[in-house]
Design an enzyme around this catalytic site. Structure first.
Site, PDB file in Angstrom:
ATOM      1  CG  HIS A   1      13.085  -2.867  25.196  1.00 23.61           C
ATOM      2  ND1 HIS A   1      13.030  -3.591  26.358  1.00 23.61           N
ATOM      3  CD2 HIS A   1      13.802  -1.746  25.491  1.00 23.61           C
ATOM      4  CE1 HIS A   1      13.678  -2.960  27.302  1.00 23.61           C
ATOM      5  NE2 HIS A   1      14.151  -1.850  26.823  1.00 23.61           N
TER       6      HIS A   1
ATOM      7  CB  CYS B   1      11.903   1.976  30.343  1.00 24.87           C
ATOM      8  SG  CYS B   1      13.556   1.999  31.067  1.00 24.87           S
TER       9      CYS B   1
ATOM     10  CG  HIS C   1      14.784   2.676  25.210  1.00 24.02           C
ATOM     11  ND1 HIS C   1      13.484   2.478  25.645  1.00 24.02           N
ATOM     12  CD2 HIS C   1      15.558   1.900  26.004  1.00 24.02           C
ATOM     13  CE1 HIS C   1      13.491   1.645  26.664  1.00 24.02           C
ATOM     14  NE2 HIS C   1      14.733   1.267  26.898  1.00 24.02           N
TER      15      HIS C   1
ATOM     16  CG  HIS D   1      18.907  -1.835  26.091  1.00 21.79           C
ATOM     17  ND1 HIS D   1      19.451  -0.842  26.859  1.00 21.79           N
ATOM     18  CD2 HIS D   1      17.582  -1.863  26.422  1.00 21.79           C
ATOM     19  CE1 HIS D   1      18.510  -0.297  27.621  1.00 21.79           C
ATOM     20  NE2 HIS D   1      17.369  -0.892  27.378  1.00 21.79           N
TER      21      HIS D   1
ATOM     22  CG  ASP E   1      21.483  -8.930  15.850  1.00 18.11           C
ATOM     23  OD1 ASP E   1      21.654  -8.076  16.736  1.00 18.11           O
ATOM     24  OD2 ASP E   1      22.184  -8.995  14.826  1.00 18.11           O
ATOM     25  CG  HIS E   2      20.468  -5.297  13.759  1.00 20.37           C
ATOM     26  ND1 HIS E   2      21.523  -5.999  14.285  1.00 20.37           N
ATOM     27  CD2 HIS E   2      20.981  -4.079  13.417  1.00 20.37           C
ATOM     28  CE1 HIS E   2      22.622  -5.243  14.239  1.00 20.37           C
ATOM     29  NE2 HIS E   2      22.312  -4.075  13.723  1.00 20.37           N
TER      30      HIS E   2
ATOM     31  CD  GLU F   1      17.100  -3.725  29.883  1.00 21.80           C
ATOM     32  OE1 GLU F   1      16.153  -4.466  29.578  1.00 21.80           O
ATOM     33  OE2 GLU F   1      17.008  -2.842  30.758  1.00 21.80           O
TER      34      GLU F   1
END
Lengths: 138, 138, 138, 138, 138, 138
Positions: C16, C35, C41, C43, C81-82, C126
């Site tokens: 994100h 951020c 980047h 998580h 996801d991913h 997070e």
């Protein structure tokens, strides 16, 4: 040569009982204490499977973790999860399902499915405070 | 001679994508599955740096953990944290940022800063269930 | 009347970036710092979904955890996801994917699938040190 | 008035089986799936007991944690640990030992031993990914 | 021959201070920084004791974990828990209680009580981010 | 209106002793047991600070976690870390540093720095098995 160890966590829940059929209840309780409860007790087993080998230059993988995950599911989780180890898992029909013996059985079940030039090691948590490690016979 | 291993945990968050530029999308997806998502995905990488050596009789330290913490911050966290590994970290411009390769790169970046008579080992968690270990070439 | 809360953990990995399209890079960096890295980047998001309701006298369940697990997989893990949240998840095309906003979106996506007399609460990690909780509008 | 909640973790290992005696095997498996395995399975239950009350000005304690620890040992761990919940714990002779029901039973067993002006809440992890919370009837 | 490592976690809380009596305060602070605070500070030490040996064919145990648990309680927890290591533990009257030195002392205290054909290894967490490992002199 | 709780973990290490100056040693030991050791003992305190409020529509934040992290560092970690709470932290010169009282002191120190329309809650782990929660007077 860069050998890396890749590790995958998995888990299964099972009932077990520690006892020898050739001992009476008093002998079993003397050695195995409350772990020999004839009605069984159980654990959430946390399993770490570690495979050591060279990095494949083409993929950057020692081993595809999805393949490892699927091997663990097929050979260990499907065989052990929500089972009574003494009564429903053939390897423990005569072998006491201590954490030590379970780790050896897991190693033996997975070894044929990992390519022979790679090393295999098993870590098995029986409780958050008790765990064992086995890396094959020597 | 008492050799002790001292370990320091650190972490960084990063985006990455597993793919080979010389493969097309279908080939990349066949091998790397959803990890080859062209829009990237990301992880909280948990890093453990382990240094093994003799205890200094004067200080009782193998290595001052504050020094080790600062080395990790300077050479790894500042270089990797909140970055896109493929796009913004030079070591991965041609190397696929698998956990295996990242662990080797971290080892190579830290090795010059740890005194040569000490051993260095890297553990890198890509997720709480997948991690790798690298202790240098052999 | 015995109301119990049942909780199920799940997780997804995603990339994100925190930024407003109507701000320039300097403004975004002033507020969102690293951020807002334009290259993204990522998580490992750890998710806990909690459902509160009466115990069903027949089954002893508030809600079948397998059903809850499957709902989370279908509506959240498969969607997030991913993925790159900004680029590939429609809910975040105009909404900044902060942990706060992600928790609200997850709540809104699951709410229609949980029976209305039950309460729903979302906890979202997070990172291991930063997390948020949302229990619906009030 | 400063009300503080004090929490104490404990754990026990047990075997159980989810099933209704008035249902046949097919019905039980349809609802409880592999959790109805007639040979039992088991868990490491992690328990958190929370007591909320005013701080005693003389001691700085809401409740002496050693006393709470001993109450949990006497009334819960000694009764449940290394037991088969269905077969050996009277409360579950007719009550299905789901996590929900176990949390209610634990609350009912501890409630008489905590002073009435204090609140009591139970959190029970059946696995690291499934847990329940109960704070008393309302 | 199947050698397995069995591991047992334990913990103790203690105060300590890192300093050399033959250095003045400025020297101690230069080397040990805030760890040399003359008023002491403290930690929750998490300890893992690992014993490696052959599985006993009769019991399936490398070592009875209850025996190991009791040895740790008697020789380590009772000696260190809720103590000031510098002032109340004789081994540290002249030895600086760094994590490195504490791990060596624990190893030396337990070694005589583990049968000689078994290997002993100590892991000691001083904080969740700093830990050490010692497996005996070599 | 979407109220979300944001949580930030932090930690500090400290020594302390539980005792009343107006009691003699025997009285203190009767109530506080080994926690009243005159030579002090210590803990790794794990702290979770939770702030509840509306999401800011412009930033998607309830509160910038970097600001919260810095507040915790300035007002709590710098004041408590590597300190002897009884001897070096003024708030505990006359207040017994139980986990309960420490959580209240932390709440009181942070409250003026969090905007008044937001709620503040403190969770403090004294050990991995003992922790407390405080959400302000009522």
């Amino acid at each position: 040569m860069n050998k890396v160890t890749v590790c995958r966590k998995a888990h299964f829940n099972a009932a077990h009982r520690l006892y020898r059929k050739d001992w009476n209840d008093a002998q079993n309780e003397a050695i195995f204490d409350k772990c020999s409860n004839p009605y069984f007790h159980g654990h959430n087993y946390e399993l770490i499977v570690s495979v050591t080998g060279e990095i494949d230059a083409e993929t950057g993988y020692v081993m595809d973790m999805k393949v490892l995950k699927d091997l663990i599911k097929l050979h260990i989780e499907d065989a052990f999860d929500h089972k009574n180890l003494n009564e429903q898992v053939p390897e423990f029909s005569t072998l006491i399902p201590t954490a030590e013996n379970i780790s050896v059985v897991i190693w033996e079940k997975l070894r044929p499915h990992i390519s022979s030039e790679k090393d295999l090691s098993i870590t098995l948590y029986e409780t958050p405070r008790n765990y064992v490690k086995f890396s094959g016979p020597n």
